[in-house]
Write an enzyme that holds these catalytic residues in place. Structure first.
Site, PDB file in Angstrom:
ATOM      1  N   TYR B 131       0.852  -1.196   0.000  1.00 17.50           N
ATOM      2  CA  TYR B 131       0.000   0.000   0.000  1.00 17.50           C
ATOM      3  C   TYR B 131       0.889   1.247   0.000  1.00 17.50           C
ATOM      4  CZ  TYR B 131      -3.930   2.975   1.664  1.00 17.50           C
ATOM      5  OH  TYR B 131      -4.896   3.944   1.818  1.00 17.50           O
ATOM      6  N   LYS B 159      -0.725  -1.131  -4.551  1.00 21.92           N
ATOM      7  CA  LYS B 159      -1.751  -0.091  -4.585  1.00 21.92           C
ATOM      8  C   LYS B 159      -1.031   1.243  -4.654  1.00 21.92           C
ATOM      9  CE  LYS B 159      -5.695   1.391  -1.597  1.00 21.92           C
ATOM     10  NZ  LYS B 159      -5.513   2.825  -1.579  1.00 21.92           N
TER      11      LYS B 159
END
Lengths: 297, 297
Positions: B131, B159
């Site tokens: 992330y 991400k």
């Protein structure tokens, strides 16, 4: 309490537990040197990395082993709910003052930060220091917001990050803030490299990382500044330039001070919570040499 | 799991507790709409503001009420020790995948972040999504570091934050990252305003905030892009421009989406942890109007 030299010790730990014996050793060092206050669970004390239970325990040990030195305890957390609990724990442990940074994950706005401080200041019964550290919180205080918060009950000090290097600019910066806040609220400088300049341009206290490990070295500088001998304070600071440069190379002071404590065997190695790692390699060797040559103590 | 539309719901709460009934309602909405995965305890799910126990409970509820939709659970924390515990809890709850951001208080360096991901990737048995969200973590990944981490076991997706607005630049940006990582690792775009551009320039998945509240609206855009009709996807995104502008005015999407859920009575008001406050005032009225006019659902 919020004047002179405030020393922020490490909280030595490993992946399993806090090294309480080593922490007591650091506290006794500060007490023996005669610092004006001890800042437990500051950024240097890795407050953000510990559980509520661990923080309550650290606060208790700090107060128990600080002798007559007042202890300021860091109560920052992302959530207002948690800060209120931490304030409670710290006061029960006997903290003389509290230190609160507006920690953030979601970027905060001014009104959120004001309401956060308002809720906390209304719930406590000891003095509070507002901790302005954009390097870790990513929140930037305006002087106007500092002014609003400084009017809240129990607010007694503001811990600002470094001042400009230029003495005229530093003086102007401190005066701008001073004009916004009540006279009973002290201003403290942090960012150790800026201490001599800060203390000569209107700051009342040095919230110091190096004092947590080298209290005598930091006291020498502080006492010179307090006696009005700012040239001497600046000389003491210049002597430490290699240390300030090292802080600059390692995202701040923490990893260097942790390495220093490890080198001196005041703590086990490693003493920081992963993923944080103390300074290794060439700079660690350089630090060991600096400690010896400059007789840091 | 790491392709198509991944919907990130709020975790509705008050100062005392998580509103489990409201959370279940949000999950059922996502399941009924047919999103490709559910991202529980993302930034929108306020993972950083909850205790370990609360997070374990949220993960359990998410899995129980997601039907056949795979659930990705956020396990980010400041400390490696805590992330390992959270990974354990999430897997025990039945998470199909994990999402890990390098949260920071002290600014992290590349090697610390790499070792953090290495320790976690070695300890888990489900796929992990890296992330990358500098807006909240204040850590900036280089593509080279993404490449090193993407080679670790169990890493299955990255991400990324928004892509450049210009399609050529967006394509170049995704291609630069793609060249550094193994082909089995998917790339997902976040920053909802960038979804249409991201999906048309090589991203495999949209990690979506609006999908957590308006799954049908987000699916419409996603399915258009997946069928290769990028002009239509872009049209759907342009329709939502007032919403993207509002996100820009409020430090991101969270406070807007929380206000939206409150307006629709899907959650109690307030639903965010203090000091965070959902959008109030004029923009709240504007948001209510937008939801109606654009038939967001």
């Amino acid at each position: 309490m919020f004047s002179g030299l405030s020393a922020f010790p490490l909280t030595p730990m490993n992946e399993d537990r806090i090294d309480e014996a080593a922490f007591v050793g650091l506290l006794e060092r500060l007490n023996a040197a005669g610092v004006d206050s001890i800042g437990a669970l500051g950024s240097t004390g890795s407050y953000a990395y510990l559980t509520r239970e661990e923080r309550a325990r650290v606060a208790k040990i700090a107060v128990e082993h600080a002798g007559n030195t007042p202890v300021i305890v860091g109560i920052g957390a992302l959530r207002t709910r948690d800060v209120l609990n931490l304030a409670d724990d710290a006061q029960k442990a006997g903290a003389s003052g509290l230190l609160l940074a507006p920690m953030s994950y979601q970027k905060l706005n001014d009104e959120e930060v004001f309401q956060h401080f308002k809720a906390v200041s209304a719930a406590i019964s000891v003095p509070l220091c507002v901790y302005d550290n954009p390097g870790t919180t990513h929140f930037h205080f305006s002087d106007e917001l500092h002014g609003r918060i400084a009017e809240l009950p129990n607010v007694a000090s503001i811990k600002i990050p470094g001042v400009p290097n230029d003495p005229q600019e530093a003086k102007a910066r401190v005066e701008r803030l001073r004009a916004q806040i009540p006279s009973h609220v002290s201003i403290g400088v942090s960012g150790d490299a800026f201490a001599a300049t800060g203390l000569s341009t209107g700051c009342d206290v040095w919230y110091s990382v190096i004092a947590g490990l080298f209290p005598n070295t930091a006291l020498e500088l502080t006492r010179a500044a307090q006696s009005g001998n700012h040239a001497l304070a600046q000389q003491f600071s210049s002597r430490l330039q290699d240390l300030w440069d090292m802080f600059g190379r390692h995202n701040g002071s923490l990893r260097c001070i942790a390495a220093g404590a490890e080198i001196l065997n005041l703590v086990d190695s490693p003493c920081l919570p992963l993923p944080l790692v103390s300074v290794q390699g060439e700079d660690r060797t350089r630090l060991a040499r600096l400690i010896e040559q400059l007789e840091l103590s």
